[in-house]
Scaffold this motif. Structure first.
Motif, PDB file in Angstrom:
ATOM      1  N   THR A   2       0.831  -1.188   0.000  1.00  0.00           N
ATOM      2  CA  THR A   2       0.000   0.000   0.000  1.00  0.00           C
ATOM      3  C   THR A   2       0.869   1.242   0.000  1.00  0.00           C
ATOM      4  OG1 THR A   2      -1.653  -1.210   1.231  1.00  0.00           O
ATOM      5  CG2 THR A   2      -1.869   1.167   1.208  1.00  0.00           C
ATOM      6  N   ALA A   6       0.981   4.275  -2.733  1.00  0.00           N
ATOM      7  CA  ALA A   6       0.812   5.677  -2.343  1.00  0.00           C
ATOM      8  C   ALA A   6       2.003   6.507  -2.793  1.00  0.00           C
ATOM      9  CB  ALA A   6       0.623   5.786  -0.834  1.00  0.00           C
ATOM     10  N   ARG A  39      -4.049  15.825  -1.307  1.00  0.00           N
ATOM     11  CA  ARG A  39      -4.825  14.579  -1.412  1.00  0.00           C
ATOM     12  C   ARG A  39      -3.913  13.367  -1.491  1.00  0.00           C
ATOM     13  NH1 ARG A  39      -7.986  17.631  -4.847  1.00  0.00           N
ATOM     14  NH2 ARG A  39      -6.947  16.754  -6.664  1.00  0.00           N
ATOM     15  N   ALA A  43      -3.566  10.565   1.415  1.00  0.00           N
ATOM     16  CA  ALA A  43      -3.807   9.151   1.100  1.00  0.00           C
ATOM     17  C   ALA A  43      -2.640   8.285   1.574  1.00  0.00           C
ATOM     18  CB  ALA A  43      -4.030   8.967  -0.402  1.00  0.00           C
ATOM     19  N   GLY A  46      -2.948   8.035   5.234  1.00  0.00           N
ATOM     20  CA  GLY A  46      -4.088   7.168   5.532  1.00  0.00           C
ATOM     21  C   GLY A  46      -3.737   5.693   5.347  1.00  0.00           C
ATOM     22  N   ALA A  47      -3.003   5.392   4.284  1.00  0.00           N
ATOM     23  CA  ALA A  47      -2.577   4.008   4.045  1.00  0.00           C
ATOM     24  C   ALA A  47      -1.629   3.538   5.145  1.00  0.00           C
ATOM     25  CB  ALA A  47      -1.903   3.893   2.677  1.00  0.00           C
ATOM     26  N   ALA A  77      -2.546  12.599   8.520  1.00  0.00           N
ATOM     27  CA  ALA A  77      -3.539  12.453   7.450  1.00  0.00           C
ATOM     28  C   ALA A  77      -4.626  13.512   7.596  1.00  0.00           C
ATOM     29  CB  ALA A  77      -4.141  11.048   7.475  1.00  0.00           C
ATOM     30  N   GLY A  82      -7.144  14.526   4.959  1.00  0.00           N
ATOM     31  CA  GLY A  82      -7.613  13.155   4.827  1.00  0.00           C
ATOM     32  C   GLY A  82      -8.648  12.817   5.883  1.00  0.00           C
ATOM     33  N   ALA A  86     -10.497   5.129   8.823  1.00  0.00           N
ATOM     34  CA  ALA A  86     -10.680   4.385   7.580  1.00  0.00           C
ATOM     35  C   ALA A  86     -10.954   2.925   7.907  1.00  0.00           C
ATOM     36  CB  ALA A  86      -9.430   4.508   6.716  1.00  0.00           C
TER      37      ALA A  86
END
Length: 148
Positions: A2, A6, A39, A43, A46-47, A77, A82, A86
């Motif tokens: 991931t 990203a 963004r 992301a 977030g990952a 994030a 973000g 999640a």
């Protein structure tokens, strides 16, 4: 995994018309470029947050060690726009030591992406990115040394 996806997303976002933005880019172009950069970086954080969640879920004995770092990554994030939470990520490595090593590598990749993005960021965003990159480098060090 991931983190690599990203990082490749970040490379695409951060190379979006940097010369036009710095020399003769209009305010709307600059705002769109910064929004895209934010963004992509949000992301990535977030990952990384999701990877922490997966490691903690699979290895509850590591929760005490990882919770503060996970919370910091979640704040990164959020600071970039973000989502604060999640869905759970894919499973982590089966061995706790391997899971920590993978998490440290993901922190390094994400920190490197933030550092790379500094070149395309406006001053206010650049300060945030520098801070987040430093935090990620510290997390990677702590994860590789087994101290936290």
């Amino acid at each position: 995994m991931t983190g690599a996806a990203a990082a490749s997303l970040l490379t695409g976002c951060s190379s979006e018309e940097p010369e036009g933005r710095r020399t003769s880019g209009s305010a709307p172009d600059s705002a769109r470029t910064e929004a895209a950069l934010r963004r992509g970086l949000a992301a990535a954080s977030g990952a990384l947050r999701d990877q922490y969640d997966a490691v903690i879920a699979q290895h509850p004995s590591l929760a005490r060690k990882l919770t503060d770092m996970r919370e910091a990554v979640a704040e990164h994030a959020k600071a970039l726009g973000g989502s604060p939470a999640a869905p759970a990520a894919a499973a982590s490595a089966g061995d706790p030591g391997a899971a920590l090593k993978a998490l440290g590598a993901a922190e390094r990749r994400t920190s490197d992406a933030y550092t790379t993005a500094l070149a395309d960021a406006e001053p206010e965003l650049a300060r945030l990115l520098a801070s987040v990159a430093a935090a990620g480098a510290a997390h990677a060090y702590l994860l590789s040394k087994g101290d936290s």
